[in-house]
Design an enzyme around this catalytic site. Structure first.
Site, PDB file in Angstrom:
ATOM      1  N   ARG A 205      55.303  22.632  37.709  1.00  0.00           N
ATOM      2  CA  ARG A 205      55.327  21.574  36.710  1.00  0.00           C
ATOM      3  C   ARG A 205      55.480  22.194  35.323  1.00  0.00           C
ATOM      4  NH1 ARG A 205      51.048  20.319  40.265  1.00  0.00           N
ATOM      5  NH2 ARG A 205      51.179  18.258  41.259  1.00  0.00           N
ATOM      6  N   LYS A 229      47.358  20.613  38.546  1.00  0.00           N
ATOM      7  CA  LYS A 229      47.068  19.274  38.055  1.00  0.00           C
ATOM      8  C   LYS A 229      46.029  18.608  38.954  1.00  0.00           C
ATOM      9  CE  LYS A 229      49.342  14.805  37.302  1.00  0.00           C
ATOM     10  NZ  LYS A 229      50.600  14.049  37.459  1.00  0.00           N
ATOM     11  N   HIS A 308      61.032  18.094  35.399  1.00  0.00           N
ATOM     12  CA  HIS A 308      60.502  17.439  36.603  1.00  0.00           C
ATOM     13  C   HIS A 308      61.591  17.261  37.653  1.00  0.00           C
ATOM     14  CE1 HIS A 308      56.902  15.806  38.315  1.00  0.00           C
ATOM     15  NE2 HIS A 308      57.538  14.731  38.734  1.00  0.00           N
ATOM     16  N   ARG A 311      62.053  20.444  39.382  1.00  0.00           N
ATOM     17  CA  ARG A 311      60.975  20.552  40.376  1.00  0.00           C
ATOM     18  C   ARG A 311      61.346  19.768  41.635  1.00  0.00           C
ATOM     19  NH1 ARG A 311      55.278  20.725  41.422  1.00  0.00           N
ATOM     20  NH2 ARG A 311      54.385  18.720  42.041  1.00  0.00           N
ATOM     21  N   HIS A 333      50.534  18.799  45.656  1.00  0.00           N
ATOM     22  CA  HIS A 333      50.279  17.365  45.768  1.00  0.00           C
ATOM     23  C   HIS A 333      48.914  17.129  46.401  1.00  0.00           C
ATOM     24  CE1 HIS A 333      54.865  16.354  45.829  1.00  0.00           C
ATOM     25  NE2 HIS A 333      54.383  16.464  44.606  1.00  0.00           N
ATOM     26  N   TYR A 342      60.374  13.546  49.701  1.00  0.00           N
ATOM     27  CA  TYR A 342      61.390  14.538  50.052  1.00  0.00           C
ATOM     28  C   TYR A 342      61.905  14.345  51.478  1.00  0.00           C
ATOM     29  CZ  TYR A 342      59.392  16.227  45.806  1.00  0.00           C
ATOM     30  OH  TYR A 342      58.929  16.282  44.509  1.00  0.00           O
TER      31      TYR A 342
END
Length: 360
Positions: A205, A229, A308, A311, A333, A342
């Protein structure tokens, strides 16, 4: 310590005193569980809500920090629906469904705390009536919907290498007649190539790239240590692997970092920039990292690209060669549901690959 969290904690401490006492109580209650960045977003959302209450005459107060609990108890569902409409149509900043849902979720969390957790001196709930409990917040986008929005806006297979090559040397030809742009490019192309190559070979990120320090890099093991994150532990950095393809770009940049940007000895940042009038390089801002990607993307013919989307491009390519859970771990995640995007993107990618093979 995570630089962004430190900055956001200072900003949080500055803003909280302008809030009513019960919101300050809620923020303090949440501090052990949520990051300063998340709580700062809460406070910003509450500022918008309280300002709206005052502007609509739904509060007896004259300032935000004086809005009494009783005004929250007297709110009708019509008022909540009007606030939702205000968020969707206000001129200053029109919000999409996802942002509106997030702001309403912030209010629901506050109202839930005041009505179900916090108590007065007599052990009664601080808020006797919770209108936000009636508000249904639907998830704005499913993984399939998110994938549909990204189709055609990511780098596919060979385009990843082509974009890196463009940043490394192709951009020079497009700005050959612009001396200022050419000078800036020559100065920063090794660093910029490193940034783009790292993201496209790791899926980091922008906040993770921004926070990287030189000692976070382990070239032998091909990994970087980052603050992930959503993790509120400032004592632990998560190891994230990058592909072998990034080694050369990383090596080239580390070889010129000190001589090109002359950072102070105490400057630990991996990616640095020399600001106008400064004699020492300093940590690049998140905005500068975003803007350099956009700059190259426009000339490359992919103006919709961002950090992003780089990414996402990595993740789609990575998922084609790995499973859902490896991709989830690589990207950091919290839930496999987020990574499902994805699966939908690669279904389309594999379908197109089969069609191309059939045509040839």
């Amino acid at each position: 310590m995570n630089i962004i969290k430190v900055k956001d904690r200072h900003e949080l401490d500055r803003r909280v005193p302008s809030m009513p006492w019960y919101i300050e109580k809620f923020i303090n209650y949440k501090l052990p569980d949520l990051s300063p960045s998340s709580l700062l977003e809460y406070v910003r959302d509450y500022e918008i809500f309280l300002s709206w209450l005052l502007a609509e005459g739904l509060s007896t107060a004259t300032a935000m920090n004086q809005v009494p609990l009783e005004d929250l108890e007297r709110l009708h569902m019509d008022s909540v629906n009007n606030f939702r409409m205000f968020l969707a149509t206000r001129k200053a900043q029109t919000n999409g469904k996802t942002t509106i849902n997030r702001k309403l979720s912030a209010l629901r969390s506050l109202f839930h705390y005041l009505s179900q957790i916090a108590e007065d001196d007599n052990f009664y709930p601080l808020l006797k009536r919770n209108v936000m409990a009636k508000v249904e917040i639907k998830r704005a986008h499913k993984a399939k919907d998110s994938a549909a929005k990204l189709e055609g806006k990511l780098l596919q297979e060979e385009e990843i290498a082509e974009f890196i090559a463009y940043v490394k040397e192709g951009y020079e030809h497009d700005v050959a007649t612009n001396k200022q742009a050419l000078y800036a490019y020559e100065l920063n192309k090794v660093r910029d190539t490193c940034i783009v190559t790292l993201i496209l070979n790791s899926g980091l990120r922008v906040s993770e790239v921004f926070n990287l320090n030189v000692d976070d890099i382990d070239m032998k093991l091909k990994l970087v240590h980052v603050y992930r994150k959503g993790k509120n532990d400032d004592t632990f950095k998560t190891p994230v692997y990058f592909r072998l393809d990034a080694i050369q770009a990383m090596t080239d940049y580390l070889n010129i970092r000190s001589s090109r940007y002359k950072p102070a000895k105490k400057e630990k940042a991996l990616f640095v920039a020399m600001a106008n009038g400064k004699k020492e390089g300093e940590r690049m801002t998140k905005r500068a990292i975003q803007e350099l990607v956009i700059k190259y993307a426009k000339r490359f013919g992919k103006p919709y690209l961002s950090v992003h989307k780089l990414r996402h491009s990595f993740a789609t390519d990575y998922y084609l060669q790995n499973d859902l859970y490896k991709t989830q771990e690589q990207l950091g995640h919290a839930s496999p549901e987020t990574t499902q995007i994805y699966a939908h993107l690669t279904d389309r990618t594999m379908s197109e690959a089969i069609d191309k093979r059939a045509e040839s």
